[in-house]
Write a protein that holds these residues in place. Structure first.
Motif, PDB file in Angstrom:
ATOM      1  N   VAL A  61       8.015   5.078  81.564  1.00 15.73           N
ATOM      2  CA  VAL A  61       7.445   5.983  82.222  1.00 15.73           C
ATOM      3  C   VAL A  61       7.369   7.275  82.155  1.00 15.73           C
ATOM      4  CG1 VAL A  61       6.554   7.534  84.227  1.00 15.73           C
ATOM      5  CG2 VAL A  61       7.058   4.703  84.379  1.00 15.73           C
ATOM      6  N   SER A  62       8.897   8.148  81.118  1.00 18.39           N
ATOM      7  CA  SER A  62       9.598   9.255  81.034  1.00 18.39           C
ATOM      8  C   SER A  62       8.266   9.202  79.492  1.00 18.39           C
ATOM      9  CB  SER A  62      10.349   9.418  80.567  1.00 18.39           C
ATOM     10  OG  SER A  62      10.506  10.491  80.294  1.00 18.39           O
ATOM     11  N   ALA A  63       8.512   7.921  78.419  1.00 19.46           N
ATOM     12  CA  ALA A  63       8.552   7.694  77.692  1.00 19.46           C
ATOM     13  C   ALA A  63       6.505   8.264  77.274  1.00 19.46           C
ATOM     14  CB  ALA A  63       9.068   7.080  76.858  1.00 19.46           C
ATOM     15  N   TRP A  64       5.847   7.399  78.632  1.00 14.69           N
ATOM     16  CA  TRP A  64       4.442   7.583  78.315  1.00 14.69           C
ATOM     17  C   TRP A  64       3.937   8.573  78.899  1.00 14.69           C
ATOM     18  CZ3 TRP A  64       1.019   7.822  82.836  1.00 14.69           C
ATOM     19  CH2 TRP A  64      -0.860   7.385  82.392  1.00 14.69           C
ATOM     20  N   LEU A  65       4.348   9.212  79.412  1.00 12.63           N
ATOM     21  CA  LEU A  65       3.969  10.542  80.037  1.00 12.63           C
ATOM     22  C   LEU A  65       4.331  11.676  79.407  1.00 12.63           C
ATOM     23  CD1 LEU A  65       5.146  10.605  83.609  1.00 12.63           C
ATOM     24  CD2 LEU A  65       2.905  10.432  83.350  1.00 12.63           C
ATOM     25  N   ALA A  66       5.514  11.289  77.760  1.00 12.22           N
ATOM     26  CA  ALA A  66       5.651  12.897  77.017  1.00 12.22           C
ATOM     27  C   ALA A  66       4.386  12.571  75.744  1.00 12.22           C
ATOM     28  CB  ALA A  66       6.832  12.011  76.829  1.00 12.22           C
ATOM     29  N   GLY A  67       4.219  11.270  75.666  1.00 16.78           N
ATOM     30  CA  GLY A  67       2.794  11.054  74.906  1.00 16.78           C
ATOM     31  C   GLY A  67       1.226  11.275  75.273  1.00 16.78           C
ATOM     32  N   ARG A  68       1.108  11.556  76.171  1.00 17.35           N
ATOM     33  CA  ARG A  68      -0.136  11.659  76.893  1.00 17.35           C
ATOM     34  C   ARG A  68      -0.236  13.536  77.319  1.00 17.35           C
ATOM     35  NH1 ARG A  68      -1.722   9.744  81.881  1.00 17.35           N
ATOM     36  NH2 ARG A  68      -3.695  10.606  81.357  1.00 17.35           N
ATOM     37  N   THR A  69       0.921  14.322  77.172  1.00 11.60           N
ATOM     38  CA  THR A  69       0.697  15.792  77.401  1.00 11.60           C
ATOM     39  C   THR A  69      -0.087  16.798  76.425  1.00 11.60           C
ATOM     40  OG1 THR A  69       3.579  15.681  76.881  1.00 11.60           O
ATOM     41  CG2 THR A  69       2.230  17.865  76.876  1.00 11.60           C
ATOM     42  N   ASN A  70      -0.830  17.291  77.315  1.00 10.19           N
ATOM     43  CA  ASN A  70      -2.219  17.826  77.286  1.00 10.19           C
ATOM     44  C   ASN A  70      -0.929  19.151  76.016  1.00 10.19           C
ATOM     45  OD1 ASN A  70      -4.162  20.177  75.811  1.00 10.19           O
ATOM     46  ND2 ASN A  70      -5.344  19.429  78.600  1.00 10.19           N
TER      47      ASN A  70
ATOM     48  N   ALA B   8      10.577  22.092  79.026  1.00  5.08           N
ATOM     49  CA  ALA B   8      11.121  22.918  77.671  1.00  5.08           C
ATOM     50  C   ALA B   8      10.648  21.610  76.562  1.00  5.08           C
ATOM     51  CB  ALA B   8      12.715  23.019  77.675  1.00  5.08           C
ATOM     52  N   ARG B   9      10.650  20.256  77.475  1.00  9.51           N
ATOM     53  CA  ARG B   9      10.259  18.976  76.620  1.00  9.51           C
ATOM     54  C   ARG B   9       8.837  18.606  76.149  1.00  9.51           C
ATOM     55  NH1 ARG B   9      12.175  15.280  80.098  1.00  9.51           N
ATOM     56  NH2 ARG B   9      14.470  15.204  78.831  1.00  9.51           N
ATOM     57  N   SER B  10       7.837  18.858  77.518  1.00 10.52           N
ATOM     58  CA  SER B  10       7.019  19.358  77.159  1.00 10.52           C
ATOM     59  C   SER B  10       6.523  20.125  75.777  1.00 10.52           C
ATOM     60  CB  SER B  10       5.751  19.779  78.368  1.00 10.52           C
ATOM     61  OG  SER B  10       5.782  18.655  78.988  1.00 10.52           O
ATOM     62  N   ARG B  11       6.473  21.641  76.000  1.00 10.76           N
ATOM     63  CA  ARG B  11       6.701  22.715  74.927  1.00 10.76           C
ATOM     64  C   ARG B  11       7.636  21.123  73.890  1.00 10.76           C
ATOM     65  NH1 ARG B  11       4.905  26.857  73.188  1.00 10.76           N
ATOM     66  NH2 ARG B  11       6.312  28.357  72.387  1.00 10.76           N
TER      67      ARG B  11
END
Length: 115
Positions: free
Chosen positions: A95-104, A5-8
């Protein structure tokens, strides 16, 4: 909010103009207060629970003494444990913030259509 849900949500927001840096800041802002609160509550419980147990449980049979042993709190150990937990929490948020910024964007939005 779960990861999917966060990624979307972040993908939709990025499509509407949210920059990757803002995405990372939003993820950190979302997770930071929850993790900070858990750090404080955990520290308080970690100090209070042993105090309550020493007063509630008779430890003289285990220690061989005539009186209840005193509670010994080493500030250096407590500080080291709190620092280690704080570092772990900071690493998790980063890490969570970094991964959120890299969402395709395309992948996150396509996955949302299937559900």
């Amino acid at each position: 909010m779960g990861t999917a849900a966060r990624s979307r949500l972040l993908a939709v927001l990025r499509t509407l103009g949210l920059r990757p840096g803002q995405t990372r800041a939003l993820a950190a802002w979302e997770l930071g207060p929850v993790l900070a609160t858990s750090l404080v509550v955990g520290a308080v419980l970690g100090l209070v629970v042993p105090w309550v147990l020493v007063r509630a449980v008779d430890l003289t049979g285990l220690t061989g003494g005539r009186s209840q042993p005193p509670l010994a709190v080493d500030p250096l150990v407590v500080g080291a444990v709190l620092a280690a937990v704080a570092l772990t929490v900071l690493t998790a948020v980063t890490v969570s913030a970094w991964l959120a910024g890299r969402t395709n964007l395309a992948q996150a939005l396509r996955v949302g259509e299937d559900s």
